[in-house]
Design an enzyme around this catalytic site. Structure first.
Site, PDB file in Angstrom:
ATOM      1  N   GLY A 139      -3.516  -4.771   2.630  1.00 47.47           N
ATOM      2  CA  GLY A 139      -4.756  -5.140   1.883  1.00 47.47           C
ATOM      3  C   GLY A 139      -6.189  -5.146   2.711  1.00 47.47           C
ATOM      4  N   GLU A 169       3.261  -1.198   1.566  1.00 48.38           N
ATOM      5  CA  GLU A 169       3.675  -2.092   0.590  1.00 48.38           C
ATOM      6  C   GLU A 169       5.003  -1.640  -0.128  1.00 48.38           C
ATOM      7  OE1 GLU A 169      -0.618  -2.906   0.632  1.00 48.38           O
ATOM      8  OE2 GLU A 169       0.647  -1.294   0.942  1.00 48.38           O
TER       9      GLU A 169
END
Length: 259
Positions: free
Chosen positions: A110, A133
């Site tokens: 993020g 991720e």
């Protein structure tokens, strides 16, 4: 009252700081709530002409999502609906003024998605970039798959997303992920100099140029050219355009008002 995001304005530049240094500025619910608020406030401030996003502490710009929030498993339908209707990263797309990411240390998950949402990325030579991720059983969910593809192209984006490989600052510069490098000690000064340089230019022209580039990238060339022509025509009778010409003729610094 949380101070997970701080805002400081000086010399027409708003500095937005992710302020969780003990957690490497990981994104938690406070950051998701406060970062859009900080961006909207800075964007609406008539005294602000450029915005810099940075991370507090020596270790990271932002190391990604706070893993402590990953323990509970949300109901998928409700989770998706919440993201569709109020995704925090969309605040960057609404910002009219130029937004610069000043990246140092870890910029992962993020954190990289925040940097990608900014208009310009300047990095310290100690910066480390990546989207890990898929190794955690998920995919980038705050624009990483989409913005990285638009910045680097399909092949490089797929390589980085599927492998989770981390890039050092030099490779990030060579690939075009960032446009400038600075030493870790000089990063804040370099980011401030860049922001002040942009802030010193006619603000309407700067905002319209950003719109032309960003919106035009989603259009065909013909439609993009029409958008550029339309935006250009709106600037012809502005006071700042006349001031720029007069200042050049009179050999003096221009005084721009944003009108």
């Amino acid at each position: 009252m949380t101070d997970a995001v701080l805002v400081h304005t000086q010399d027409a530049v708003a500095w937005i700081t992710l302020n969780r240094p003990d957690a490497m500025n990981a994104i938690n619910e406070d950051v998701r709530r406060l970062l859009p608020e900080a961006l909207a406030t800075a964007d609406a401030d008539p005294q602000v002409r450029a915005i810099v996003v940075r991370g507090a502490g020596p270790r990271a710009f932002c190391a990604g999502a706070d893993i402590k929030e990953f323990v509970a498993t949300p109901q998928p339908t409700a989770y998706r609906q919440a993201r569709v209707h109020r995704h925090w990263i969309a605040a960057f797309d609404r910002a009219v003024k130029p937004v610069i990411a000043a990246v140092h240390g870890h910029c992962l998950g993020g954190g990289l998605e925040i940097a990608l949402a900014c208009d310009i990325r300047i990095a310290a030579t100690d910066a480390l970039f990546g989207l890990p991720e898929t190794g955690h059983g998920i995919i980038p969910g705050a624009g990483g798959t989409q913005r990285l593809t638009r910045v680097l192209g399909l092949g490089l984006a797929l390589d980085l997303v599927l492998t989770g490989e981390r890039l050092d600052a030099q490779r990030a510069l060579a690939m075009g992920l960032v446009s400038r490098l600075a030493s870790p000690d000089d990063l804040q000064q370099a980011a401030g100099d860049l922001a002040r340089r942009i802030a010193a230019r006619p603000p309407l022209a700067t905002q319209f140029a950003k719109e032309a580039v960003r919106s035009g990238a989603e259009l065909s060339l013909a439609d993009g050219m029409r958008l550029e022509s339309d935006l250009c025509s709106h600037l012809v009778d502005t006071q700042d355009r006349v001031e720029a010409a007069l200042a050049f003729q009179e050999k003096r610094p221009p005084r721009y008002t944003g009108q």
